[in-house]
Design a protein around this motif. Structure first.
Motif, PDB file in Angstrom:
ATOM      1  N   CYS A 175       0.828  -1.208   0.000  1.00 46.96           N
ATOM      2  CA  CYS A 175       0.000   0.000   0.000  1.00 46.96           C
ATOM      3  C   CYS A 175       0.864   1.261   0.000  1.00 46.96           C
ATOM      4  O   CYS A 175       0.593   2.217  -0.741  1.00 46.96           O
ATOM      5  CB  CYS A 175      -0.930  -0.019   1.213  1.00 46.96           C
ATOM      6  SG  CYS A 175      -2.220   1.233   1.165  1.00 46.96           S
ATOM      7  N   LEU A 178       2.328   1.804  -3.486  1.00 42.11           N
ATOM      8  CA  LEU A 178       1.367   2.391  -4.423  1.00 42.11           C
ATOM      9  C   LEU A 178       1.146   3.872  -4.125  1.00 42.11           C
ATOM     10  O   LEU A 178       0.985   4.686  -5.045  1.00 42.11           O
ATOM     11  CB  LEU A 178       0.038   1.631  -4.369  1.00 42.11           C
ATOM     12  CG  LEU A 178       0.088   0.173  -4.855  1.00 42.11           C
ATOM     13  CD1 LEU A 178      -1.257  -0.506  -4.650  1.00 42.11           C
ATOM     14  CD2 LEU A 178       0.513   0.092  -6.317  1.00 42.11           C
ATOM     15  N   TYR A 183      -0.595   6.518  -6.872  1.00 44.10           N
ATOM     16  CA  TYR A 183      -1.887   5.952  -7.253  1.00 44.10           C
ATOM     17  C   TYR A 183      -2.970   6.591  -6.394  1.00 44.10           C
ATOM     18  O   TYR A 183      -2.853   6.678  -5.168  1.00 44.10           O
ATOM     19  CB  TYR A 183      -1.876   4.429  -7.101  1.00 44.10           C
ATOM     20  CG  TYR A 183      -1.179   3.747  -8.250  1.00 44.10           C
ATOM     21  CD1 TYR A 183      -1.889   3.394  -9.399  1.00 44.10           C
ATOM     22  CD2 TYR A 183       0.193   3.479  -8.204  1.00 44.10           C
ATOM     23  CE1 TYR A 183      -1.241   2.786 -10.469  1.00 44.10           C
ATOM     24  CE2 TYR A 183       0.838   2.865  -9.275  1.00 44.10           C
ATOM     25  CZ  TYR A 183       0.113   2.531 -10.403  1.00 44.10           C
ATOM     26  OH  TYR A 183       0.749   1.934 -11.474  1.00 44.10           O
ATOM     27  N   ILE A 186      -7.171   2.426  -5.007  1.00 45.06           N
ATOM     28  CA  ILE A 186      -6.703   1.036  -4.951  1.00 45.06           C
ATOM     29  C   ILE A 186      -7.896   0.111  -4.747  1.00 45.06           C
ATOM     30  O   ILE A 186      -8.744   0.349  -3.878  1.00 45.06           O
ATOM     31  CB  ILE A 186      -5.695   0.822  -3.804  1.00 45.06           C
ATOM     32  CG1 ILE A 186      -4.515   1.794  -3.922  1.00 45.06           C
ATOM     33  CG2 ILE A 186      -5.193  -0.620  -3.796  1.00 45.06           C
ATOM     34  CD1 ILE A 186      -3.581   1.766  -2.721  1.00 45.06           C
ATOM     35  N   TRP A 188      -8.840  -3.802  -3.761  1.00 38.81           N
ATOM     36  CA  TRP A 188      -8.265  -4.990  -3.117  1.00 38.81           C
ATOM     37  C   TRP A 188      -9.041  -6.242  -3.514  1.00 38.81           C
ATOM     38  O   TRP A 188     -10.275  -6.246  -3.508  1.00 38.81           O
ATOM     39  CB  TRP A 188      -8.302  -4.830  -1.602  1.00 38.81           C
ATOM     40  CG  TRP A 188      -8.033  -6.094  -0.832  1.00 38.81           C
ATOM     41  CD1 TRP A 188      -8.936  -7.058  -0.468  1.00 38.81           C
ATOM     42  CD2 TRP A 188      -6.753  -6.552  -0.346  1.00 38.81           C
ATOM     43  NE1 TRP A 188      -8.322  -8.070   0.219  1.00 38.81           N
ATOM     44  CE2 TRP A 188      -6.976  -7.790   0.312  1.00 38.81           C
ATOM     45  CE3 TRP A 188      -5.463  -6.032  -0.395  1.00 38.81           C
ATOM     46  CZ2 TRP A 188      -5.961  -8.509   0.918  1.00 38.81           C
ATOM     47  CZ3 TRP A 188      -4.440  -6.746   0.207  1.00 38.81           C
ATOM     48  CH2 TRP A 188      -4.676  -7.968   0.854  1.00 38.81           C
ATOM     49  N   TYR A 209      -4.097   1.904   4.261  1.00 35.92           N
ATOM     50  CA  TYR A 209      -4.853   2.739   3.326  1.00 35.92           C
ATOM     51  C   TYR A 209      -5.547   3.883   4.068  1.00 35.92           C
ATOM     52  O   TYR A 209      -5.465   5.050   3.657  1.00 35.92           O
ATOM     53  CB  TYR A 209      -5.880   1.894   2.581  1.00 35.92           C
ATOM     54  CG  TYR A 209      -6.742   2.684   1.625  1.00 35.92           C
ATOM     55  CD1 TYR A 209      -6.356   2.870   0.309  1.00 35.92           C
ATOM     56  CD2 TYR A 209      -7.940   3.265   2.054  1.00 35.92           C
ATOM     57  CE1 TYR A 209      -7.135   3.612  -0.572  1.00 35.92           C
ATOM     58  CE2 TYR A 209      -8.724   4.013   1.190  1.00 35.92           C
ATOM     59  CZ  TYR A 209      -8.313   4.183  -0.120  1.00 35.92           C
ATOM     60  OH  TYR A 209      -9.079   4.931  -0.977  1.00 35.92           O
ATOM     61  N   LYS A 248      -4.975   4.454 -11.046  1.00 35.95           N
ATOM     62  CA  LYS A 248      -5.630   3.346 -10.349  1.00 35.95           C
ATOM     63  C   LYS A 248      -4.782   2.073 -10.389  1.00 35.95           C
ATOM     64  O   LYS A 248      -4.120   1.782 -11.377  1.00 35.95           O
ATOM     65  CB  LYS A 248      -7.002   3.079 -10.975  1.00 35.95           C
ATOM     66  CG  LYS A 248      -8.005   4.211 -10.758  1.00 35.95           C
ATOM     67  CD  LYS A 248      -9.297   3.976 -11.502  1.00 35.95           C
ATOM     68  CE  LYS A 248      -9.219   4.434 -12.945  1.00 35.95           C
ATOM     69  NZ  LYS A 248      -9.223   5.907 -13.082  1.00 35.95           N
ATOM     70  N   LEU A 251      -4.576  -4.237  -5.879  1.00 35.53           N
ATOM     71  CA  LEU A 251      -3.681  -4.959  -4.977  1.00 35.53           C
ATOM     72  C   LEU A 251      -4.303  -6.326  -4.703  1.00 35.53           C
ATOM     73  O   LEU A 251      -5.380  -6.425  -4.109  1.00 35.53           O
ATOM     74  CB  LEU A 251      -3.484  -4.175  -3.680  1.00 35.53           C
ATOM     75  CG  LEU A 251      -2.734  -4.850  -2.526  1.00 35.53           C
ATOM     76  CD1 LEU A 251      -1.440  -5.492  -2.978  1.00 35.53           C
ATOM     77  CD2 LEU A 251      -2.486  -3.846  -1.402  1.00 35.53           C
TER      78      LEU A 251
END
Length: 338
Positions: A175, A178, A183, A186, A188, A209, A248, A251
């Protein structure tokens, strides 16, 4: 030499060896199973008789004498997942080198109880498994049976005999990575939270996050399913992709899921990494393939190999030490994140 001719006409037995070496049959067994406990002169006499008679020990008889069958049972997840391909190969190779036979059960979580019953019915010398639930009652059963065991990739809540990645930190690293790559959104994709791997990877992602993006994770921006329905996932990803502006990335809780996502997003007409980035967790061998080149988080060590090394040590040294390995992870920056 004449008096041995009759013996040589048939298959020699340990009784024949004992007579020729002028020792007891028990001494022959000790030479075969525990040579360090027999005097050098006697040991050499027995070995000479074995060579002269071309005696081949019966493995079943040796097992009875030694109290060990040298059999290890491996319960592994499906080989569609490259993680289990890597770990199974390492486990079997190392165990075979050490003189052990490996009985392998390939299962998914739905039939695990029946697999446990079958696997334990022959009472192996040790059990190695990657299928355990976070609150699995099998742990109590194994402790009552007093069978050496170790889990890898997953662990029980009691933290007994396991080898795992630092799953919370792995997702946290992903995380942060990214975020540093700028980004904006995200998505998941993971599994059910009743196993430690998915439980702590999702928690690591969610906590991180919400801390660094300063926003509560939207329930529409993640999926945790026991069996992933890729048609449903396609719809969810498309909705997420359309409603969120900016850069975007997806993960995935495992490299296996991430590799499937590479195909899925391509079918959706989304270019990786130009339109959507994809990152996994595990660092399986397949992720390094130049046609895949998956960016991932994982360790440099094979969890299955560490687990089988520790299990065999426990068996051979009758060790009661709790096996507890949490392996640190790192980012492997390849071609699916920009």
């Amino acid at each position: 030499m004449k008096k041995n001719k009759k013996i040589l006409e048939g298959r020699a037995s340990s009784i024949n060896v004992a007579k020729l070496a002028k020792v007891s049959q028990a001494t022959v067994s000790r030479v075969l199973n525990h040579p360090d406990k027999v005097g050098e002169e006697t040991r050499n006499r027995v070995l000479k008789a074995i060579e002269e008679l071309k005696y081949v020990p019966n493995q079943n008889a040796r097992d009875l004498v030694s109290g060990s069958s040298k059999v290890i049972t491996l319960i592994s997840g499906p080989l569609e997942n490259p993680f289990f391909v890597d770990s199974t190969a390492s486990i079997v190779h190392f165990a075979t080198e050490k003189g052990y036979k490996v009985n392998i059960y390939i299962v998914d979580d739905s039939d695990i109880e029946e697999t446990y019953r079958q696997a334990l019915s022959n009472r192996p010398d040790g059990l190695i498994m990657s299928c355990i639930f976070y609150d699995d009652p099998i742990i109590e059963h194994l402790e009552r049976l007093d069978i050496p065991f170790v889990t890898f990739n997953r662990r029980h809540r009691q933290k007994l005999n396991y080898v795992e990645f630092d799953n919370y930190s792995a997702a946290k690293q992903a995380c942060h990575f990214l975020y540093e790559k700028q980004y904006d959104s995200i998505f998941w994709v993971g599994g059910m939270l009743d196993v430690s791997t998915f439980k702590y990877r999702f928690k690591g992602f969610k906590d991180t996050y919400e801390e660094i993006y300063q926003s509560t994770l939207n329930p529409l921006d993640f999926m945790n399913k026991k069996v992933i329905d890729y048609n449903m996932l396609r719809e969810n990803i498309w909705y997420w992709y359309q409603k969120n502006p900016g850069k975007k990335a997806i993960l995935a809780a495992t490299d296996s899921i991430a590799i499937n996502l590479l195909s899925l997003t391509k079918e959706m007409g989304l270019s990786c990494p130009d339109e959507v980035g994809i990152i996994g967790i595990d660092n399986v061998e397949l992720s390094k393939h130049p046609y895949i080149n998956l960016t991932t988080v994982g360790g440099a060590q094979n969890l299955g190999l560490i687990a089988i090394q520790e299990l065999i040590y426990t068996i051979e040294h009758q060790s009661n030490t709790n096996i507890a390995y949490t392996i640190s992870t790192q980012i492997f920056d390849r071609g699916t994140i920009k």
